[in-house]
Design a protein around this motif. Structure first.
Motif, short mmCIF file in Angstrom:
data_model
loop_
_atom_site.label_atom_id
_atom_site.label_comp_id
_atom_site.label_asym_id
_atom_site.label_seq_id
_atom_site.Cartn_x
_atom_site.Cartn_y
_atom_site.Cartn_z
N TYR A 1 0.84 -1.20 0.00
CA TYR A 1 0.00 0.00 0.00
C TYR A 1 0.88 1.25 0.00
O TYR A 1 0.68 2.17 -0.80
CB TYR A 1 -0.92 -0.01 1.23
CG TYR A 1 -1.84 1.18 1.29
CD1 TYR A 1 -3.10 1.12 0.72
CD2 TYR A 1 -1.45 2.37 1.90
CE1 TYR A 1 -3.96 2.21 0.76
CE2 TYR A 1 -2.29 3.46 1.94
CZ TYR A 1 -3.55 3.38 1.37
OH TYR A 1 -4.38 4.46 1.39
N VAL B 1 -1.19 -6.95 -9.15
CA VAL B 1 -1.70 -6.29 -7.95
C VAL B 1 -1.43 -4.79 -8.00
O VAL B 1 -2.20 -3.98 -7.48
CB VAL B 1 -1.11 -6.92 -6.66
CG1 VAL B 1 0.34 -6.54 -6.46
CG2 VAL B 1 -1.93 -6.52 -5.43
N GLU C 1 -4.21 -3.03 -9.86
CA GLU C 1 -5.42 -3.07 -9.04
C GLU C 1 -5.33 -2.05 -7.90
O GLU C 1 -6.25 -1.26 -7.68
CB GLU C 1 -5.61 -4.47 -8.47
CG GLU C 1 -6.80 -4.63 -7.56
CD GLU C 1 -8.14 -4.66 -8.28
OE1 GLU C 1 -9.16 -4.49 -7.62
OE2 GLU C 1 -8.16 -4.86 -9.51
N PHE C 2 -4.22 -2.06 -7.19
CA PHE C 2 -4.05 -1.14 -6.07
C PHE C 2 -3.94 0.30 -6.56
O PHE C 2 -4.47 1.21 -5.94
CB PHE C 2 -2.81 -1.51 -5.26
CG PHE C 2 -3.07 -2.53 -4.18
CD1 PHE C 2 -4.01 -3.53 -4.34
CD2 PHE C 2 -2.36 -2.49 -3.00
CE1 PHE C 2 -4.24 -4.47 -3.35
CE2 PHE C 2 -2.58 -3.42 -2.01
CZ PHE C 2 -3.53 -4.41 -2.18
N LYS D 1 -7.02 2.21 -6.92
CA LYS D 1 -7.81 2.42 -5.70
C LYS D 1 -7.07 3.14 -4.59
O LYS D 1 -7.63 3.37 -3.52
CB LYS D 1 -8.30 1.07 -5.19
CG LYS D 1 -9.22 0.37 -6.17
CD LYS D 1 -9.61 -1.00 -5.69
CE LYS D 1 -10.51 -1.67 -6.73
NZ LYS D 1 -10.84 -3.04 -6.35
N GLY E 1 -11.19 -3.06 2.54
CA GLY E 1 -11.62 -3.74 1.32
C GLY E 1 -10.43 -4.14 0.45
O GLY E 1 -10.40 -5.23 -0.11
N LEU E 2 -9.44 -3.25 0.34
CA LEU E 2 -8.24 -3.55 -0.43
C LEU E 2 -7.47 -4.72 0.20
O LEU E 2 -6.94 -5.57 -0.51
CB LEU E 2 -7.31 -2.33 -0.49
CG LEU E 2 -7.50 -1.37 -1.63
CD1 LEU E 2 -6.49 -0.24 -1.54
CD2 LEU E 2 -7.41 -2.04 -2.97
N ASN E 3 -7.41 -4.74 1.52
CA ASN E 3 -6.71 -5.82 2.21
C ASN E 3 -7.35 -7.16 1.88
O ASN E 3 -6.66 -8.16 1.65
CB ASN E 3 -6.70 -5.57 3.72
CG ASN E 3 -5.65 -6.37 4.45
OD1 ASN E 3 -5.10 -7.31 3.92
ND2 ASN E 3 -5.41 -6.00 5.68
N GLU E 4 -8.67 -7.19 1.82
CA GLU E 4 -9.38 -8.43 1.45
C GLU E 4 -9.09 -8.80 -0.01
O GLU E 4 -8.86 -9.96 -0.33
CB GLU E 4 -10.88 -8.26 1.69
CG GLU E 4 -11.27 -8.18 3.14
CD GLU E 4 -12.74 -7.85 3.35
OE1 GLU E 4 -13.53 -7.97 2.39
OE2 GLU E 4 -13.08 -7.45 4.47
N ASP E 5 -9.11 -7.79 -0.90
CA ASP E 5 -8.85 -8.02 -2.32
C ASP E 5 -7.42 -8.53 -2.56
O ASP E 5 -7.17 -9.28 -3.49
CB ASP E 5 -9.04 -6.75 -3.14
CG ASP E 5 -10.50 -6.34 -3.25
OD1 ASP E 5 -11.38 -7.15 -2.92
OD2 ASP E 5 -10.74 -5.19 -3.66
N MET E 6 -6.50 -8.11 -1.70
CA MET E 6 -5.09 -8.44 -1.86
C MET E 6 -4.86 -9.95 -1.90
O MET E 6 -3.99 -10.44 -2.61
CB MET E 6 -4.28 -7.83 -0.73
CG MET E 6 -2.85 -8.26 -0.67
SD MET E 6 -2.13 -8.10 0.99
CE MET E 6 -3.07 -9.28 1.94
N LYS F 1 -6.25 -12.38 -3.30
CA LYS F 1 -6.32 -13.05 -4.60
C LYS F 1 -5.08 -12.80 -5.46
O LYS F 1 -4.88 -13.45 -6.47
CB LYS F 1 -7.59 -12.64 -5.36
CG LYS F 1 -7.65 -11.20 -5.79
CD LYS F 1 -8.98 -10.88 -6.46
CE LYS F 1 -9.04 -9.41 -6.81
NZ LYS F 1 -10.34 -8.99 -7.26
#
Length: 135
Positions: free
Chosen positions: A72, A105, A108-109, A112, A125-130, A132
Motif C-alpha cells: 500500500y 496487484v 489493481e491497487f 484504488k 476492502g483492499l486488504n481483502e482483495d489483496m 487473490k
C-alpha cells in the motif's frame, strides 16, 4: 504499522538491493520518492551505503497484513507526486513480486489508492482483495 517516510525508504532500499545490487533505475526511483517527502539526497545516499545495517527481516515471515501495508505504501509513494511513470510502475511491480504478489496487484491497487494521504481509501476492502493476488 504506521507510515514513516524514512522507514519506508529503508524498506525500499532493502528490497531494491535484495538481488545484491541496486539498479540505477531503482536508485533513481528511491531518490524521487525521497524528494517527494523532502528528504535530502545525502540522507538517502547514507541509507543506501548502510543498507546492511538495518534489518528489514525476512519477507517470507511477513504477515499478510504487513505485506499489505508495505505494498500500500509503495503504491502510494509512487503516486504521491501525481505523476506516474512506466519506470515507477515496473519498480512497484518488482517490489510486489518480492513481497509474494503477482505483478497485476499494482494495477489493481493503483486504481484504488490515492497519492494524497488526505483522500481516504477503503483499506479494509483492499486488504481483502489483496489475497487473490498472492502467489
Amino acid at each position: 504499522m504506521s507510515f514513516n517516510a524514512r522507514n519506508q525508504l529503508k524498506m525500499l532500499i532493502k528490497l531494491a538491493g535484495a538481488d545484491e545490487s541496486i539498479a540505477e533505475n531503482e536508485q533513481n526511483m528511491i531518490y524521487h520518492i525521497a524528494q517527494a517527502y523532502q528528504l535530502e539526497r545525502s540522507d538517502v545516499d547514507e541509507m543506501i551505503k548502510n543498507k546492511e545495517e538495518f534489518e528489514l527481516g525476512s519477507l517470507e515471515t511477513l504477515s499478510n497484513d504487513q505485506k499489505f501495508e508495505y505494498l500500500y505504501n509503495v503504491v502510494q509513494l509512487m503516486k504521491v507526486d501525481r505523476q506516474v511513470f512506466l519506470s515507477e510502475i515496473r519498480f512497484c511491480q518488482r517490489i510486489a513480486e518480492r513481497l509474494g504478489f503477482k505483478k497485476s496487484v499494482v494495477a489493481e491497487f493503483s486504481s484504488k489508492i490515492y497519492g494524497d494521504p488526505s483522500i481516504t481509501t477503503d483499506k479494509e476492502g483492499l486488504n481483502e482483495d489483496m489475497l487473490k493476488f498472492l502467489k
